[in-house]
Scaffold this active site. Sequence first.
Site, PDB file in Angstrom:
ATOM      1  N   LYS A 177      12.859  -0.477  -1.542  1.00 20.49           N
ATOM      2  CA  LYS A 177      12.004  -1.384  -2.323  1.00 20.49           C
ATOM      3  C   LYS A 177      12.754  -2.210  -3.369  1.00 20.49           C
ATOM      4  O   LYS A 177      12.181  -3.129  -3.935  1.00 20.49           O
ATOM      5  CB  LYS A 177      10.890  -0.586  -3.015  1.00 20.49           C
ATOM      6  N   SER A 236       2.317  -3.868 -11.367  1.00 16.81           N
ATOM      7  CA  SER A 236       3.689  -3.891 -11.885  1.00 16.81           C
ATOM      8  C   SER A 236       4.371  -5.203 -11.515  1.00 16.81           C
ATOM      9  O   SER A 236       5.124  -5.769 -12.301  1.00 16.81           O
ATOM     10  CB  SER A 236       4.499  -2.725 -11.312  1.00 16.81           C
ATOM     11  N   HIS A 263      -1.935   2.188 -14.730  1.00 15.94           N
ATOM     12  CA  HIS A 263      -1.449   3.514 -14.299  1.00 15.94           C
ATOM     13  C   HIS A 263      -1.829   4.580 -15.327  1.00 15.94           C
ATOM     14  O   HIS A 263      -2.284   5.663 -14.977  1.00 15.94           O
ATOM     15  CB  HIS A 263       0.080   3.522 -14.165  1.00 15.94           C
ATOM     16  N   ARG A 272      -7.811  -0.804  -6.898  1.00 15.85           N
ATOM     17  CA  ARG A 272      -8.142  -1.949  -7.743  1.00 15.85           C
ATOM     18  C   ARG A 272      -9.155  -2.866  -7.081  1.00 15.85           C
ATOM     19  O   ARG A 272     -10.139  -3.251  -7.675  1.00 15.85           O
ATOM     20  CB  ARG A 272      -6.875  -2.762  -8.054  1.00 15.85           C
TER      21      ARG A 272
END
Length: 161
Positions: A41, A128, A17, A90
């Site tokens: 979430k 993450s 990030h 990514r």
Amino acid sequence: MNRAIYPGSFDPVTLGHLDIIERSLAITDELIVGVLNNKTKNPLFSVEERVNMLKEVTGHLKHVTIQSFDGLLVDFAEQLQAKMIVRGLRAITDFEYELQMSQINHALNSNIDTVFLTTRLQYAYLSSSTVKEIAAMGGDVKKFVPQPVVGKLYEKYGMIR
Ligand code: ADP
């Protein structure tokens, strides 16, 4: 003024990030990192904790601010008069979802466009969620997250390293 938003969960912020944040500054005058306050979430870190960690690790950067938001991203962007959304890519697995989101956002507000920055190879595998899994099992996360985040991760999992 070319103002952009880099939205995400940042639960927690990783070196991947941070790399996107630093590189975004080359293509924008001002970057707002938008921390999504997404209650569905079930994040490890509260939105305040995620905002504070981002503030701490971007303190050395000019023209970056951190804000939390909920609701529609395009509404948040409109409110801040930002015309550009930055997202990191990514791998091909990110692509389909990101393409759909950028098209939906553009359909909702055609003044706002999404720009993708491809990840640096060294962070291509980093997320993450994998960092959280490693920390939960007592693994070494120093290579993956900024230094101030390391201790906070172990603290969450009740570990002292
Ligand atoms: P979200 O829940 O919106 O995917 P994340 O915090 O996981 O939020 O990611 C925010 C943005 O950062 C996304 O665009 C994601 O693709 C990107 N990103 C995440 N990890 C990396 C990385 N290692 N390198 C580059 N971009 C990344």
